[in-house]
Design a protein around this motif. Sequence first.
Motif, PDB file in Angstrom:
ATOM      1  N   ARG A  95      11.027  50.160 -38.637  1.00 26.89           N
ATOM      2  CA  ARG A  95      11.918  49.014 -38.470  1.00 26.89           C
ATOM      3  C   ARG A  95      11.998  48.605 -37.011  1.00 26.89           C
ATOM      4  NH1 ARG A  95      15.456  51.461 -42.330  1.00 26.89           N
ATOM      5  NH2 ARG A  95      16.815  52.157 -40.665  1.00 26.89           N
ATOM      6  N   ALA A  96      12.022  49.595 -36.122  1.00 23.89           N
ATOM      7  CA  ALA A  96      12.082  49.289 -34.695  1.00 23.89           C
ATOM      8  C   ALA A  96      10.814  48.578 -34.235  1.00 23.89           C
ATOM      9  CB  ALA A  96      12.291  50.583 -33.894  1.00 23.89           C
ATOM     10  N   GLU A  97       9.665  48.989 -34.764  1.00 19.06           N
ATOM     11  CA  GLU A  97       8.413  48.346 -34.380  1.00 19.06           C
ATOM     12  C   GLU A  97       8.358  46.914 -34.902  1.00 19.06           C
ATOM     13  OE1 GLU A  97       3.558  49.043 -34.683  1.00 19.06           O
ATOM     14  OE2 GLU A  97       4.950  50.629 -35.276  1.00 19.06           O
ATOM     15  N   ILE A  98       8.841  46.688 -36.131  1.00 19.36           N
ATOM     16  CA  ILE A  98       8.871  45.328 -36.679  1.00 19.36           C
ATOM     17  C   ILE A  98       9.805  44.449 -35.856  1.00 19.36           C
ATOM     18  CG2 ILE A  98       9.594  43.957 -38.669  1.00 19.36           C
ATOM     19  CD1 ILE A  98       8.599  46.219 -40.455  1.00 19.36           C
ATOM     20  N   ALA A  99      10.976  45.006 -35.487  1.00 18.01           N
ATOM     21  CA  ALA A  99      11.919  44.240 -34.672  1.00 18.01           C
ATOM     22  C   ALA A  99      11.314  43.899 -33.314  1.00 18.01           C
ATOM     23  CB  ALA A  99      13.217  45.030 -34.496  1.00 18.01           C
ATOM     24  N   ALA A 100      10.568  44.841 -32.746  1.00 13.99           N
ATOM     25  CA  ALA A 100       9.929  44.582 -31.454  1.00 13.99           C
ATOM     26  C   ALA A 100       8.883  43.482 -31.571  1.00 13.99           C
ATOM     27  CB  ALA A 100       9.294  45.872 -30.923  1.00 13.99           C
ATOM     28  N   ARG A 101       8.139  43.483 -32.664  1.00 12.21           N
ATOM     29  CA  ARG A 101       7.126  42.446 -32.863  1.00 12.21           C
ATOM     30  C   ARG A 101       7.779  41.077 -33.075  1.00 12.21           C
ATOM     31  NH1 ARG A 101       2.088  44.892 -36.402  1.00 12.21           N
ATOM     32  NH2 ARG A 101       1.766  46.788 -35.185  1.00 12.21           N
ATOM     33  N   GLU A 102       8.894  41.055 -33.802  1.00 12.44           N
ATOM     34  CA  GLU A 102       9.577  39.788 -34.015  1.00 12.44           C
ATOM     35  C   GLU A 102      10.163  39.263 -32.707  1.00 12.44           C
ATOM     36  OE1 GLU A 102      12.353  40.649 -37.131  1.00 12.44           O
ATOM     37  OE2 GLU A 102      10.936  40.072 -38.711  1.00 12.44           O
ATOM     38  N   ALA A 103      10.684  40.170 -31.873  1.00 13.58           N
ATOM     39  CA  ALA A 103      11.203  39.750 -30.576  1.00 13.58           C
ATOM     40  C   ALA A 103      10.082  39.187 -29.707  1.00 13.58           C
ATOM     41  CB  ALA A 103      11.881  40.934 -29.880  1.00 13.58           C
ATOM     42  N   ALA A 104       8.909  39.834 -29.762  1.00  7.41           N
ATOM     43  CA  ALA A 104       7.757  39.327 -29.009  1.00  7.41           C
ATOM     44  C   ALA A 104       7.336  37.954 -29.539  1.00  7.41           C
ATOM     45  CB  ALA A 104       6.602  40.318 -29.099  1.00  7.41           C
ATOM     46  N   SER A 105       7.433  37.763 -30.861  1.00  5.58           N
ATOM     47  CA  SER A 105       7.088  36.466 -31.453  1.00  5.58           C
ATOM     48  C   SER A 105       8.034  35.378 -30.976  1.00  5.58           C
ATOM     49  CB  SER A 105       7.136  36.557 -32.982  1.00  5.58           C
ATOM     50  OG  SER A 105       6.170  37.477 -33.466  1.00  5.58           O
ATOM     51  N   GLU A 106       9.328  35.706 -30.865  1.00  9.12           N
ATOM     52  CA  GLU A 106      10.286  34.721 -30.375  1.00  9.12           C
ATOM     53  C   GLU A 106       9.999  34.328 -28.931  1.00  9.12           C
ATOM     54  OE1 GLU A 106      12.504  32.879 -31.716  1.00  9.12           O
ATOM     55  OE2 GLU A 106      12.093  33.711 -33.695  1.00  9.12           O
ATOM     56  N   LEU A 131      18.891  31.360 -33.431  1.00  9.00           N
ATOM     57  CA  LEU A 131      17.594  30.821 -33.847  1.00  9.00           C
ATOM     58  C   LEU A 131      17.780  29.593 -34.733  1.00  9.00           C
ATOM     59  CD1 LEU A 131      15.696  34.153 -34.666  1.00  9.00           C
ATOM     60  CD2 LEU A 131      15.697  32.844 -32.543  1.00  9.00           C
ATOM     61  N   LEU A 132      18.813  29.606 -35.576  1.00  6.73           N
ATOM     62  CA  LEU A 132      19.096  28.439 -36.408  1.00  6.73           C
ATOM     63  C   LEU A 132      19.518  27.255 -35.543  1.00  6.73           C
ATOM     64  CD1 LEU A 132      20.988  30.123 -39.388  1.00  6.73           C
ATOM     65  CD2 LEU A 132      18.605  29.365 -39.306  1.00  6.73           C
ATOM     66  N   ILE A 133      20.303  27.542 -34.507  1.00  5.47           N
ATOM     67  CA  ILE A 133      20.676  26.472 -33.574  1.00  5.47           C
ATOM     68  C   ILE A 133      19.437  25.926 -32.880  1.00  5.47           C
ATOM     69  CG2 ILE A 133      21.873  26.002 -31.388  1.00  5.47           C
ATOM     70  CD1 ILE A 133      24.078  27.875 -32.289  1.00  5.47           C
TER      71      ILE A 133
END
Length: 451
Positions: free
Chosen positions: A26-37, A98-100
Motif C-alpha cells: 500500500r505504501a508503494e502504491i501511495a508513493a507511485r500515486e504521489a509521484a503521478s500527481e 484533487l477534486l478542486i
Amino acid sequence: MARLSETIRYILRGGPPDTGLPDRVRAEIAAREAASERLIGWVQLALVLFFSTLYIIAPRAEGSAGFNFVPIALGTYFLFTVTRLALSYRFELPQWFLLISICVDMALLVGLIFSFHIQYDQHPTFYLKTPTLMYVFIFIGLRALRFDPRFVLTTGLVAITGWLGLVSYAVFSDMGGMRVTRNYVEYLTGNSILIGAELDKTMVIFAVTVLLSVALFRGRSMLFEATREHSAAEDLKRFFAPEVASSITDAHQALEAGEGSLREAAILYADIRSFTSTSALLPPEKVLAVLAEYQNLAVEVINREGGQVDKFLGDGILATFGAVAPSQTYAADALRAAQGLAEAVKSAQDRFKDAGWPYELRIGTAVAAGPVTVGVIGSKDRLEFTVIGDAVNRAAKLEDANKAQKSTALTDCASLELAKAQGYSGPALDIRRASSVGGIPDPVDLAVLSN
C-alpha cells in the motif's frame, strides 16, 4: 440489490480495495500515486506556459475589441498550478484538493470558451464553434496519469456539465430571437445552434471518458497485482542471491520440480565452531545479533569474490561459485573467499564481542570443486532452488574435517590445482596426503588454507 451496492462501491473507490494488501505494498502504491500527481502538476505547468507563450507571440485577432479574459485566466491558473505543484512535494495531496484541481482545470477551459462572445462582441452561440473545446481531452487524459479511474470519470463529468452549461446559456440567453436551427449550413455560417451537433460533442466527451475510465478500472487491479508481485520479487532477492531470484522471477514458464542443468562449480561450506553449546548459554536476542554480524560479514566476502549464498543453515552457510551463472574462475574465486572469510572473522572479533559472544568466535570453512546439478527440487506446492552433487557432499565433509585437522579453511588438492589453473595464487599452508575424512571412503589429499 446487495450486489449492485457492492458494484457501486467498487466503482467509487476506483477498483479493487487495498485492504488485503500488505502495508509495504500500500505504501508503494501511495508513493507511485504521489509521484503521478507531481507529474500531472509538471504537465499542467508546461501546458499553461505553452499556451501563454502562444498567446503572447500570436497577433491579436481583428474584431477582438471586447474585454479579454485570457491573460487573467492564464495568470490565475499559473499561480494555482505552481501552488499545487509545490504542495505535492511537501505532502500527499488529499482527494478533496484533487477534486478542486479538476474543477479549476475545467473552470479555466469553460471560462476561456465563454470569453469568446464577450471578447469578440458576438452572441453566445459564437463560442459553441470554438476549437478550444478540444483541450478538454488533454485534461481528461492528464488525469489518466494517476491510474485512478475515479479522477478521469470526474473530469469528464465536470467537463460535460460545463459544456452543457455553456450550451444552455447560449440557447436561453436571447429568448426573443430563438437561434436553434436544423440547417447545418446555417449553423456553420451564422450564430445559430444545432442541437444535434452539441449533443455529438457531448457524447464524444462522455464516450472518451467512459472508455478511458473502464480501461483504467481494469488496469488498476493489474497495478495492484503487479505492485504486489514486484514487492514479492524484491523480497525474494533478500532470501536468494540476486541471480537466483532473477532466474525465478524472469522464468518464461512456471518452474517445476526436476528442472535443472549440470555445471562445473565450486561449493563453499562455512560453520561456526561450538555454536550450539555456546548459544544455549545466551539470550536469543544476543544469539541472533551475533549471527547477523557474522552472516553480514560472510555474505560481503562471498559476494566480493563472485559467489552466491545458496542458503543459511542455522549458523552454517552454503555458497556456490559458478553454479547460478557460469564462471571461468569458480574454483579460484571460492578459495579466495574461504581464505578471505577466515581472515575477516579473525579481524572482526570485537564486533562479535560487542554483539554478545562471550568467547573468540571461530569458524571452519571448506571448498570442493566439480560438476554439480543446479535446479529445482521439492513438491508441486513447495519448491527449492539448490545445488546437488559430489562437490556439495565433499565440501560438507571437508568442512567437518577441519576439527580433526585443527584448521580453519580446508580444500582437497584436486580443487587446489584447478584453482591454480584458474589464476589462484594464494598459498597452501600445508599439504596432508592420504588423509582420512569422515564420510569419504577413500583417503583424500588435503590442502590447509588457514589455521
